[in-house]
Design an enzyme around this catalytic site. Structure first.
Site, short mmCIF file in Angstrom:
data_model
loop_
_atom_site.label_atom_id
_atom_site.label_comp_id
_atom_site.label_asym_id
_atom_site.label_seq_id
_atom_site.Cartn_x
_atom_site.Cartn_y
_atom_site.Cartn_z
N ARG A 1 0.85 -1.19 0.00
CA ARG A 1 0.00 0.00 0.00
C ARG A 1 0.88 1.23 0.00
O ARG A 1 1.30 1.71 1.04
CB ARG A 1 -0.90 -0.02 1.23
CG ARG A 1 -1.82 1.19 1.36
CD ARG A 1 -2.75 1.04 2.55
NE ARG A 1 -3.60 2.21 2.76
CZ ARG A 1 -3.22 3.27 3.48
NH1 ARG A 1 -2.01 3.30 4.08
NH2 ARG A 1 -4.01 4.31 3.62
N SER B 1 -12.83 -2.44 0.72
CA SER B 1 -13.07 -1.75 2.01
C SER B 1 -14.54 -1.39 2.07
O SER B 1 -15.05 -0.78 1.12
CB SER B 1 -12.27 -0.45 2.08
OG SER B 1 -10.91 -0.70 1.85
N LYS C 1 -3.76 6.24 8.62
CA LYS C 1 -4.56 6.73 7.48
C LYS C 1 -5.27 7.98 7.99
O LYS C 1 -5.98 7.92 8.98
CB LYS C 1 -5.57 5.68 7.04
CG LYS C 1 -6.51 6.10 5.90
CD LYS C 1 -7.45 4.95 5.54
CE LYS C 1 -8.64 5.37 4.70
NZ LYS C 1 -8.37 5.50 3.28
C1 LIG Z 1 -5.58 1.63 5.74
C2 LIG Z 1 -6.52 1.83 6.87
N1 LIG Z 1 -7.89 1.77 6.70
C3 LIG Z 1 -8.60 1.98 7.81
S1 LIG Z 1 -7.53 2.31 9.13
C4 LIG Z 1 -6.12 2.12 8.16
C5 LIG Z 1 -4.74 2.28 8.71
C6 LIG Z 1 -4.36 1.13 9.59
O1 LIG Z 1 -3.04 1.34 10.04
P1 LIG Z 1 -2.60 0.92 11.51
O2 LIG Z 1 -2.63 -0.59 11.57
O3 LIG Z 1 -1.19 1.45 11.62
O4 LIG Z 1 -3.56 1.58 12.45
C1 LIG Z 2 -8.18 0.75 3.45
C2 LIG Z 2 -8.07 -0.60 3.62
C3 LIG Z 2 -9.06 -1.32 4.36
N1 LIG Z 2 -8.94 -2.67 4.52
C4 LIG Z 2 -7.88 -3.30 3.99
C5 LIG Z 2 -7.81 -4.80 4.21
F1 LIG Z 2 -7.39 -5.02 5.47
F2 LIG Z 2 -6.94 -5.35 3.37
F3 LIG Z 2 -9.02 -5.35 4.05
N2 LIG Z 2 -6.92 -2.70 3.27
C6 LIG Z 2 -6.96 -1.36 3.05
N3 LIG Z 2 -6.05 -0.78 2.36
#
Ligand SMILES: Cc1ncsc1CCOP(=O)(O)O
Ligand SMILES: C=C1C=NC(C(F)(F)F)=NC1=N
Ligand SMILES: [Mg+2]
Length: 210
Positions: free
Chosen positions: A40, A111, A140
């Site tokens: 990602r 998602s 994020k």
């Molecule tokens: C990509 C994404 N989508 C919802 S939260 C998130 C970030 C998760 O990152 P972390 O595991 O460091 O909280």
């Molecule tokens: C925004 C996101 C939400 N969920 C997931 C996953 F965990 F793979 F399902 N990946 C992402 N990049």
């Protein structure tokens, strides 16, 4: 392995999620037992073009060596060009049914933030969905509201047995709650990518979801 086993400890990373070399971090995470990996490359400082392709290629090679499925986030063309094992898309990306047509032999993850979006993903022949953020996260910046495992529990109460992975602020301390909430697995970025020992972090997360 089936998709629910792949979702157990699903590591997600881009070059801007780690201090050192992402290749080294991924190797350590794999040694610690992650069950699937998502590339990602997003947000500030994210690589583009040739550099992004090169890193994706290198990380895919590492996954291949250890038979860990390699998923690409957002970038459908890159996923197809690499012959990745799968593609993960959000609601604002290309529609899942179009991606499925373009890449019929690759896993599709979506998602989702509501039961309606979940039902649509199922209709579009997705293989799994991500639900979150379950806990607060700063990784994020444009996430929806923190939802705990409410949506996951709602899906299970409605007897929807579809593969669901929780995401957002997950650590070894709170991972068990995500599984108790009904998720098939956990996806993690910084609890592994910024750990002193990504290997140990992955091991502890695996223990927590067993
Ligand atoms: C990509 C994404 N989508 C919802 S939260 C998130 C970030 C998760 O990152 P972390 O595991 O460091 O909280
Ligand atoms: C925004 C996101 C939400 N969920 C997931 C996953 F965990 F793979 F399902 N990946 C992402 N990049
Ligand atoms: Mg996206």
């Amino acid at each position: 392995m089936n998709i629910k086993e792949y979702l157990k400890v699903y590591f997600i990373m881009g070059s801007n999620n780690c201090k050192g070399d992402p290749r080294v971090v991924l190797k350590e995470a794999i040694a610690g037992g992650i069950t699937m990996f998502q590339f990602r490359e997003k947000g500030e400082g994210a690589l583009q073009g040739k550099e992004k392709y090169q890193l994706a290629y290198d990380l895919q090679q590492i996954c291949k060596q250890h038979e860990v499925p390699f998923i690409v986030n957002d970038d459908v063309d890159l996923a197809i060009k690499l012959g990745a094992d799968g593609i993960h898309i959000g609601q604002e990306d290309e529609k899942a049914y179009i991606v499925k047509e373009k890449a019929p032999h690759q896993l599709i993850g979506v998602s989702v933030h509501s039961i309606e979006e979940l039902q649509q993903a199922i209709k579009d022949k997705a293989d799994y969905v991500g639900m979150g953020p379950v806990f607060p996260t700063t990784t994020k910046t444009d996430t929806k509201a923190v939802q705990g495992t409410n949506l996951i529990q709602q899906a299970r109460q409605q007897k929807i047995d579809f593969p669901i992975v929780g995401i957002g602020g997950i650590t070894a301390e709170n991972a068990e709650k995500v599984i108790q909430g009904g998720a098939d697995g956990i996806s993690i970025i910084t609890a592994i990518s910024l750990a002193m020992s990504p290997k140990q972090a992955a091991e502890q997360l695996l223990q927590a979801v067993k």
